[in-house]
Scaffold this motif. Sequence first.
Motif, PDB file in Angstrom:
ATOM      1  N   ARG A  96      18.413 -50.234  12.557  1.00  0.00           N
ATOM      2  CA  ARG A  96      19.466 -50.462  11.551  1.00  0.00           C
ATOM      3  C   ARG A  96      20.672 -51.140  12.197  1.00  0.00           C
ATOM      4  NH1 ARG A  96      19.481 -44.362   8.841  1.00  0.00           N
ATOM      5  NH2 ARG A  96      17.670 -44.635   7.499  1.00  0.00           N
ATOM      6  N   ARG A 106      20.652 -46.788  -2.413  1.00  0.00           N
ATOM      7  CA  ARG A 106      19.697 -45.754  -2.802  1.00  0.00           C
ATOM      8  C   ARG A 106      19.825 -45.461  -4.293  1.00  0.00           C
ATOM      9  NH1 ARG A 106      19.105 -41.675   2.397  1.00  0.00           N
ATOM     10  NH2 ARG A 106      18.149 -43.304   3.649  1.00  0.00           N
ATOM     11  N   ARG A 134      25.509 -46.375   0.573  1.00  0.00           N
ATOM     12  CA  ARG A 134      25.858 -45.612   1.770  1.00  0.00           C
ATOM     13  C   ARG A 134      26.135 -46.554   2.933  1.00  0.00           C
ATOM     14  NH1 ARG A 134      21.075 -42.471   5.144  1.00  0.00           N
ATOM     15  NH2 ARG A 134      22.335 -41.895   6.943  1.00  0.00           N
ATOM     16  N   TYR A 141      27.472 -41.111  12.798  1.00  0.00           N
ATOM     17  CA  TYR A 141      26.144 -41.361  13.361  1.00  0.00           C
ATOM     18  C   TYR A 141      26.216 -42.154  14.666  1.00  0.00           C
ATOM     19  CZ  TYR A 141      23.016 -39.796   9.605  1.00  0.00           C
ATOM     20  OH  TYR A 141      22.278 -39.052   8.713  1.00  0.00           O
ATOM     21  N   ASP A 249      24.031 -39.765   3.412  1.00  0.00           N
ATOM     22  CA  ASP A 249      22.751 -39.153   3.781  1.00  0.00           C
ATOM     23  C   ASP A 249      22.525 -37.891   2.951  1.00  0.00           C
ATOM     24  OD1 ASP A 249      20.394 -38.626   5.340  1.00  0.00           O
ATOM     25  OD2 ASP A 249      21.557 -37.127   6.449  1.00  0.00           O
TER      26      ASP A 249
END
Length: 371
Positions: A96, A106, A134, A141, A249
């Motif tokens: 990613r 999503r 997102r 992260y 997430d």
Amino acid sequence: MTAKILIIPGDGIGPEIISQAANILDELESSCGLNISCEWGELGGEAYDRTGSPLPESTLKMAKECDAVLFGAAGGSQWDSLPRHLRPETALLRLRRELDLFANLRPAILFPCLATSSTLKDEVVAGLDMMIVRELTGGIYFGEPRGVETLDSGKRRGINTLVYHEDEIARITHVAFEIARKRANRVCSVDKANVLETTELWRQVVSDVAESHYPDVELTHMLVDNAAMQLVREPKQFDVIVTTNMFGDILSDISAMLTGSIGMLPSASLDSSQKGLYEPVHGTAPDIAGQDKANPLAAILSLAMLLRYTLNEGELAMKVEQAVERVIEKGMRTPDIYFTEAQLVGTRQMGQEVRDELRLLLAWSGWKFIW
Ligand code: IPM
Ligand code: MG
């Protein structure tokens, strides 16, 4: 121009669902001359077992050179005890990041005939159609410093860092607002601005971008704890949600469950030039892997997103989505969405049914594809 697609089946149920999505691609090539060339790559635990790396350099190279990646899933408990840099999840995060896929789309759409599969009441979810946008390559992260260290006292301390640059916030905000303009024109930005400074900045930047570029789109802000509650209380209040990597997430798993089965939900991760990685939200489901029980529809719907966002083939994407809808309307169900009067089918049959419906739909519309 021939579009290059890299297909990565991955671990668990990845190979069986991706092979059904690849069959749909075959159908599009043969029925309407879709001009693509496909390559196959590996990523995840199986890739680690075979090559010693969960993201082999050959895969990374192909991924950088292609227009779109169609990906199954990565991970499994047998790889959980590996050092972090060798784990399947790390490979996916690296991919990613290397491809700069900062915008993760999503959608949570409830097919009317699946309303009873949701754990929520019909009237709460019927007609649900929302999109979570997102941020995918920043935030906690990826923030530094990170890790677990042992202090002089001998006690351990774990650290992760939530960090966002204002440009990262601005670019994901633009994506969310552009999408909202094609939908119901409403964006809800989710943060924790009452506690976290980084998300206070998030709120300011989202507001500034909205004010200067999108006065026609309605913007609201919501704290993440409230958003989690509102998603199960009254999910239809949302059109587009834009949020950070970690909040996205978590909230996207909630929204997935609203639709009855996480086995139905696709996703797209895009860079700024429409290159994308397309993957089902559900993950590897190792408990049913290799048993012809997995639902291939999320993988097939991910392919529809690939057609729409990377290949600009919105009409073909709709045909694929219609084919999926017809098959579930006919009562075909994999175990995850099964109910007593339905016809229980396996992964392969479900994929074949969608392919057959798609062929009919393409023939009826006299579809001829001109690149
Ligand atoms: C997802 C997954 C991943 C994430 C994991 C597998 C690294 O949960 O795509 O939602 O946390 O982004
Ligand atoms: Mg997740």
